[in-house]
Design an enzyme around this catalytic site. Sequence first.
Site, PDB file in Angstrom:
ATOM      1  N   HIS A  64      16.677  -3.052   1.689  1.00 11.33           N
ATOM      2  CA  HIS A  64      15.267  -2.678   1.567  1.00 11.33           C
ATOM      3  C   HIS A  64      15.104  -1.315   0.905  1.00 11.33           C
ATOM      4  O   HIS A  64      15.113  -0.281   1.571  1.00 11.33           O
ATOM      5  CB  HIS A  64      14.647  -2.651   2.972  1.00 11.33           C
ATOM      6  CG  HIS A  64      13.150  -2.583   2.970  1.00 11.33           C
ATOM      7  ND1 HIS A  64      12.387  -3.086   3.986  1.00 11.33           N
ATOM      8  CD2 HIS A  64      12.269  -2.054   2.086  1.00 11.33           C
ATOM      9  CE1 HIS A  64      11.110  -2.879   3.725  1.00 11.33           C
ATOM     10  NE2 HIS A  64      11.017  -2.243   2.579  1.00 11.33           N
ATOM     11  N   LEU A  67      12.541   1.037  -5.738  1.00 10.09           N
ATOM     12  CA  LEU A  67      13.069   1.797  -6.872  1.00 10.09           C
ATOM     13  C   LEU A  67      11.972   2.144  -7.887  1.00 10.09           C
ATOM     14  O   LEU A  67      12.237   2.820  -8.878  1.00 10.09           O
ATOM     15  CB  LEU A  67      14.233   1.045  -7.533  1.00 10.09           C
ATOM     16  CG  LEU A  67      15.428   0.758  -6.599  1.00 10.09           C
ATOM     17  CD1 LEU A  67      16.573   0.107  -7.365  1.00 10.09           C
ATOM     18  CD2 LEU A  67      15.904   2.007  -5.883  1.00 10.09           C
ATOM     19  N   ASN A  98       7.128  -4.318  -5.057  1.00 13.05           N
ATOM     20  CA  ASN A  98       5.768  -3.730  -5.138  1.00 13.05           C
ATOM     21  C   ASN A  98       5.703  -2.620  -6.183  1.00 13.05           C
ATOM     22  O   ASN A  98       5.388  -1.477  -5.909  1.00 13.05           O
ATOM     23  CB  ASN A  98       5.287  -3.230  -3.769  1.00 13.05           C
ATOM     24  CG  ASN A  98       6.163  -2.146  -3.167  1.00 13.05           C
ATOM     25  OD1 ASN A  98       7.344  -2.025  -3.499  1.00 13.05           O
ATOM     26  ND2 ASN A  98       5.608  -1.334  -2.285  1.00 13.05           N
ATOM     27  N   ASP A 156       6.283  -7.218   0.519  1.00  8.74           N
ATOM     28  CA  ASP A 156       6.412  -5.948   1.233  1.00  8.74           C
ATOM     29  C   ASP A 156       5.349  -4.949   0.795  1.00  8.74           C
ATOM     30  O   ASP A 156       5.133  -4.740  -0.393  1.00  8.74           O
ATOM     31  CB  ASP A 156       7.799  -5.354   0.978  1.00  8.74           C
ATOM     32  CG  ASP A 156       8.000  -4.069   1.759  1.00  8.74           C
ATOM     33  OD1 ASP A 156       7.567  -4.020   2.918  1.00  8.74           O
ATOM     34  OD2 ASP A 156       8.579  -3.122   1.204  1.00  8.74           O
ATOM     35  N   HIS A 183       7.261  -8.066   5.797  1.00  9.38           N
ATOM     36  CA  HIS A 183       6.636  -6.834   6.295  1.00  9.38           C
ATOM     37  C   HIS A 183       5.511  -7.294   7.217  1.00  9.38           C
ATOM     38  O   HIS A 183       4.500  -7.808   6.745  1.00  9.38           O
ATOM     39  CB  HIS A 183       6.118  -6.021   5.101  1.00  9.38           C
ATOM     40  CG  HIS A 183       5.228  -4.876   5.458  1.00  9.38           C
ATOM     41  ND1 HIS A 183       5.476  -3.593   5.012  1.00  9.38           N
ATOM     42  CD2 HIS A 183       4.094  -4.793   6.199  1.00  9.38           C
ATOM     43  CE1 HIS A 183       4.532  -2.783   5.466  1.00  9.38           C
ATOM     44  NE2 HIS A 183       3.674  -3.496   6.185  1.00  9.38           N
ATOM     45  N   HIS A 236      11.923  -3.707   8.762  1.00  7.61           N
ATOM     46  CA  HIS A 236      11.629  -2.473   9.514  1.00  7.61           C
ATOM     47  C   HIS A 236      10.949  -2.679  10.868  1.00  7.61           C
ATOM     48  O   HIS A 236       9.797  -2.288  11.081  1.00  7.61           O
ATOM     49  CB  HIS A 236      10.827  -1.490   8.662  1.00  7.61           C
ATOM     50  CG  HIS A 236       9.730  -2.090   7.811  1.00  7.61           C
ATOM     51  ND1 HIS A 236       8.802  -2.971   8.289  1.00  7.61           N
ATOM     52  CD2 HIS A 236       9.415  -1.904   6.511  1.00  7.61           C
ATOM     53  CE1 HIS A 236       7.964  -3.306   7.324  1.00  7.61           C
ATOM     54  NE2 HIS A 236       8.329  -2.662   6.234  1.00  7.61           N
ATOM     55  N   ASP A 309      14.421   1.236   3.832  1.00 10.81           N
ATOM     56  CA  ASP A 309      13.032   1.286   3.344  1.00 10.81           C
ATOM     57  C   ASP A 309      12.830   2.571   2.528  1.00 10.81           C
ATOM     58  O   ASP A 309      11.778   3.218   2.624  1.00 10.81           O
ATOM     59  CB  ASP A 309      12.021   1.194   4.490  1.00 10.81           C
ATOM     60  CG  ASP A 309      10.601   0.912   3.982  1.00 10.81           C
ATOM     61  OD1 ASP A 309      10.425   0.714   2.760  1.00 10.81           O
ATOM     62  OD2 ASP A 309       9.671   0.902   4.801  1.00 10.81           O
ATOM     63  N   PHE A 327       2.196   6.376   2.415  1.00 15.56           N
ATOM     64  CA  PHE A 327       3.212   6.063   3.423  1.00 15.56           C
ATOM     65  C   PHE A 327       4.588   6.033   2.765  1.00 15.56           C
ATOM     66  O   PHE A 327       4.725   5.568   1.634  1.00 15.56           O
ATOM     67  CB  PHE A 327       2.960   4.680   4.017  1.00 15.56           C
ATOM     68  CG  PHE A 327       1.736   4.560   4.890  1.00 15.56           C
ATOM     69  CD1 PHE A 327       1.788   4.973   6.211  1.00 15.56           C
ATOM     70  CD2 PHE A 327       0.558   4.018   4.397  1.00 15.56           C
ATOM     71  CE1 PHE A 327       0.670   4.841   7.034  1.00 15.56           C
ATOM     72  CE2 PHE A 327      -0.564   3.881   5.207  1.00 15.56           C
ATOM     73  CZ  PHE A 327      -0.506   4.301   6.533  1.00 15.56           C
ATOM     74  N   GLY A 328       5.610   6.467   3.480  1.00 14.61           N
ATOM     75  CA  GLY A 328       6.961   6.242   2.993  1.00 14.61           C
ATOM     76  C   GLY A 328       7.817   7.489   2.976  1.00 14.61           C
ATOM     77  O   GLY A 328       7.322   8.599   2.799  1.00 14.61           O
TER      78      GLY A 328
HETATM   79  O1  DOR Z   1       6.131   3.399   4.252  1.00 11.70           O
HETATM   80  C1  DOR Z   1       6.094   2.491   3.437  1.00 11.70           C
HETATM   81  N1  DOR Z   1       6.245   2.694   2.120  1.00 11.70           N
HETATM   82  N2  DOR Z   1       5.871   1.231   3.861  1.00 11.70           N
HETATM   83  C2  DOR Z   1       5.657   0.218   3.010  1.00 11.70           C
HETATM   84  O2  DOR Z   1       5.430  -0.861   3.453  1.00 11.70           O
HETATM   85  C3  DOR Z   1       5.677   0.419   1.562  1.00 11.70           C
HETATM   86  C4  DOR Z   1       6.431   1.631   1.211  1.00 11.70           C
HETATM   87  C5  DOR Z   1       6.158   2.081  -0.184  1.00 11.70           C
HETATM   88  O3  DOR Z   1       6.212   1.260  -1.101  1.00 11.70           O
HETATM   89  O4  DOR Z   1       5.935   3.285  -0.375  1.00 11.70           O
END
Ligand code: DOR
Length: 431
Positions: A64, A67, A98, A156, A183, A236, A309, A327-328
């Site tokens: 997961h 890139l 995505n 996702d 997801h 996750h 992730d 997010f991320g």
């Molecule tokens: O925290 C996340 N970031 N969750 C996700 O489902 C997508 C990801 C992202 O692509 O940044």
Amino acid sequence: MAVRPILLRGGRVVDPSQRLDEVLDVLLVGGEVARIGRDLEAPEGAEVRRVDGLVVCPGLIDLHVHLREPGFEHKETIQTGARAAAAGGFTAVCAMPNTDPPIDDPAAVGFVLAEGMRAGAARVYPVGCVSVGQKGERLTEIGEMVDAGAVAISDDGQPVADSGLMRLALEYAQTFGIPVADHCEDKGLSRGGSMHEGVVSARLGLIGIPGAAEDTIVARDLMLAELTGGRIHIQHVSTRRSVELIREAKARGVRVTAEATPHHFTLTDEAVDGYRTEAKVNPPLRTADDRDAVREGIADGTLDCIATDHAPHHYDEKEQAFDDAPFGLIGLETALGLAITELVGKGVLTLMDLVDRMSCGPARAFNLPGGTLRPGSPADVTVFDPAEEWIVDPNTFLSKSRNTPFAGWKLTGRAVLTIVGGRVVWDRERR
Ligand code: DOR
């Protein structure tokens, strides 16, 4: 160009696929594991590396990662991501679709595959979308994407809301022998939220995302996997209830695999305190009880895999107010250190189980080559120092992005040498 044979001498070979944990030599010839044994002779022209005190294991696989190419090359490219993966000890990663445009047809899948090969670092396996444009309306041409090299499908980031579409996806994916990576998030419950819904969100005055936003979809999709006989891979996992649901489903024979991230087995929602956007992630960091349940799930194998992730974002994006920041967080270059420090160091996993969750488990879940050092298998090998202590310094990362909540952490355990197809793609001493 033919690859030069490599003889790894005197390492601790840990290979769960052969129940092997012994000091042995490993010989790699022609891109394959040739032999494992004591005092092996080096073939002519071989590169001989002493790896005393280091662990030699089947290459780590991350199911997961994001890139970001095409479309978000300011965050990461396939090349920088594949290099960051190699530096973290990963020999293969699965790239989520995505992107912009999303990876939803065979040409796009082919692009990711070709760029991954061009990077010449960790192998890059494309994951295709479940639905065209990730819109949740129409199924993609799954068979054509599989023919082009997709190893799984997933929406996702934009989870499949329509239960009928998810059912169809499971049925079609099964026909082509691949899993649906899921997801699990009910957007009706998570909308507007930016962290876990609980006492910390109340204190910070932020709108929360309840655990039920995940649990309800995990429950739904386990039932759909049971209905269709399809393979579901839960991404996750972040809540106690999800772990319990997956455990029960496995006991009933449902074809489910699941992953946990280093941030969910390490941190809680307290990490968000101070409105720290580096800790803003989806699914959100949850309570200590949820974190403990994730650890228990990893320990008993309910959660088959550790996956990062890895979600790179640009500095400016994460500098925004908490509600506005994306997010991320990134994970490729800290995952092994966190897993050794938090799981092996705290008695949750043995080293053997760690290698299982980071190599064999992922290979099994997505039917990928690797996950074993049996002679004849691909020479994808990770060599790591299980005792080296180091401080996380994002400025040294090969990833383009720096969004990690672990900056300044002291970790134990680090990749030393990453070998893909018999070729060294990361050598810390010679970087
Ligand atoms: O925290 C996340 N970031 N969750 C996700 O489902 C997508 C990801 C992202 O692509 O940044």
